[in-house]
Design a protein around this motif. Structure first.
Motif, mmCIF file in Angstrom:
data_model
loop_
_atom_site.group_PDB
_atom_site.id
_atom_site.type_symbol
_atom_site.label_atom_id
_atom_site.label_comp_id
_atom_site.label_asym_id
_atom_site.label_seq_id
_atom_site.Cartn_x
_atom_site.Cartn_y
_atom_site.Cartn_z
ATOM 1 N N SER A 92 22.877 -16.208 -9.989
ATOM 2 C CA SER A 92 21.879 -16.320 -8.927
ATOM 3 C C SER A 92 22.200 -15.346 -7.806
ATOM 4 O O SER A 92 21.583 -15.376 -6.757
ATOM 5 N N MET A 114 19.400 -19.519 -12.946
ATOM 6 C CA MET A 114 20.030 -19.865 -11.677
ATOM 7 C C MET A 114 19.671 -21.275 -11.241
ATOM 8 O O MET A 114 18.646 -21.820 -11.663
ATOM 9 N N THR A 118 19.008 -21.891 -5.247
ATOM 10 C CA THR A 118 19.306 -20.504 -4.885
ATOM 11 C C THR A 118 18.462 -20.063 -3.697
ATOM 12 O O THR A 118 17.273 -20.385 -3.606
#
Length: 371
Positions: A92, A114, A118
């Motif tokens: 991420s 991710m 994030t």
């Protein structure tokens, strides 16, 4: 999954496409100037010179630009990426940004797997370079989700945490270690006493450590780890199965497991840096440079100041080198946000005073866990 999408049965693509893709990566590198090596002004540390290699000036803004290029070259030359092969990465952060950049350059799709948490800034940077963000709810499933997505779309899982240590030619070929020594050539202490590097994948520390041994330099490598990371305990106990349940607050470094690309045998010593100390060192260095740096750079700089203090106490002289990993502009809503720090109980001010004291010629008075 349709059979024609399976990497195991996909027909080989024309070598012409692979040749063009590799040529595009090499042309991009040829167009890029090397990153600057700053000497930090610290008159009170007489005989101890501090240098910072600024990796934030790469086209994608971080140290991971070098890694991403190497990973793509490694995958292309091994036949893992072919024309139209989707590339998937578990990241991420900065690696995903850089890989999205290179994927677009050679014309293949890129997916970054991710956590849903994030930051918007990181998502925007990945999408800016043409990448697609694939969100998951449980960060502990990151690796498995990336592998599953690669199977689903018939793509190649880049797997930075396994291949970072082997994708870069550690013997030279303009790697970061060779670059540092070339730039140090005319300095008062051209062979550093120490190099300091934090660990994310472990690839950069592996490159540095191997190069130091290959060239028989007297320089020692100190790896700085953060709280809630498995690397320090894995190094101290020689246990590759160490785990840490809580995630690191310092993005880009610290991992819940000892990653396959972390090469313990090339490291001369490790220290564990408190998160508040990393933020404090980030702030001090940002003020001295006149621009913001990121949290992992703070981790590096705190460990470097700790080493400088130890050298001065022993009456030693020499140079110390570390890296500016990325710009602090990516962290305005986190490390540079007082509310964010307060929510997590982080007070960098006492550590800032200690760092400034070292740079003013006083003792650090801050013992660290070391191994």
């Amino acid at each position: 999954m349709d059979a024609e999408l399976s990497p195991s049965v996909r027909k080989p693509c024309s070598r012409d496409w692979t040749d063009r893709a590799i040529a595009a990566l090499e042309a991009d590198q040829h167009r890029s100037a090397d990153t600057h090596l700053f000497k930090l002004d610290s008159p009170a540390l007489a005989g101890i010179d501090i240098y910072l290699k600024d990796e934030s000036t790469h086209p994608t803004g971080s140290l991971k630009h070098r890694l991403a290029r190497s990973l793509f070259l490694y995958a292309l030359c091994n036949g893992h990426i072919r024309q139209d092969t989707p590339v998937i990465e578990a990241s991420s952060g900065s690696t995903a940004v850089s890989e999205a950049y290179f994927a677009r350059m050679i014309g293949v799709p890129f997916y970054a797997v991710m956590p849903r948490s994030t930051s918007a800034e990181k998502v925007a940077a990945i999408e800016h370079h043409g990448g697609t963000c694939h969100f998951i709810d449980d960060g502990r499933t990151l690796y498995a989700e990336a592998e599953a997505l690669a199977r689903k779309v018939g793509g190649h899982y880049m797997d930075q945490f396994t291949f970072a240590e082997r994708a870069t030619d550690w013997r030279g070929n303009n790697n970061i270690a060779e670059s540092i020594f070339q730039q140090m050539g005319k300095e008062p202490h051209p062979v550093p006493a120490w190099m300091v590097m934090s660990a994310g994948t472990g690839g950069t520390s592996a490159t540095l450590g191997r190069y130091l041994r290959y060239k028989r330099h007297a320089t020692r490598l100190c790896v700085a780890d953060v709280e809630h990371s498995a690397f320090f305990d894995g190094y101290r106990t020689a246990d590759a199965d160490c785990r840490c349940e809580r995630p690191s607050l310092i993005e880009g470094i610290g991992r819940p497991r000892v990653e396959p690309s972390f090469v313990r045998g090339v490291i001369d010593g490790m220290v564990r840096v408190p998160d508040a100390a990393s933020i404090a060192a980030m702030n001090v260095l940002s003020r001295r440079l006149g621009r913001r740096v990121g949290g992992s750079t703070g981790t590096n700089f705190f460990a470097l100041c700790w080493l400088a203090d130890a050298m001065r106490a022993k009456g030693e002289q020499g140079s110390l080198v570390t890296l500016i990993c990325d710009s602090g502009e990516r962290y305005l809503r986190t490390y540079y946000d007082a509310g964010w720090l307060a929510e997590r109980g982080l007070d960098p001010v006492p550590y800032e005073r200690r760092i400034e004291a070292v740079l003013a010629g006083e003792r650090l008075e801050c013992p660290l866990e070391e191994a």
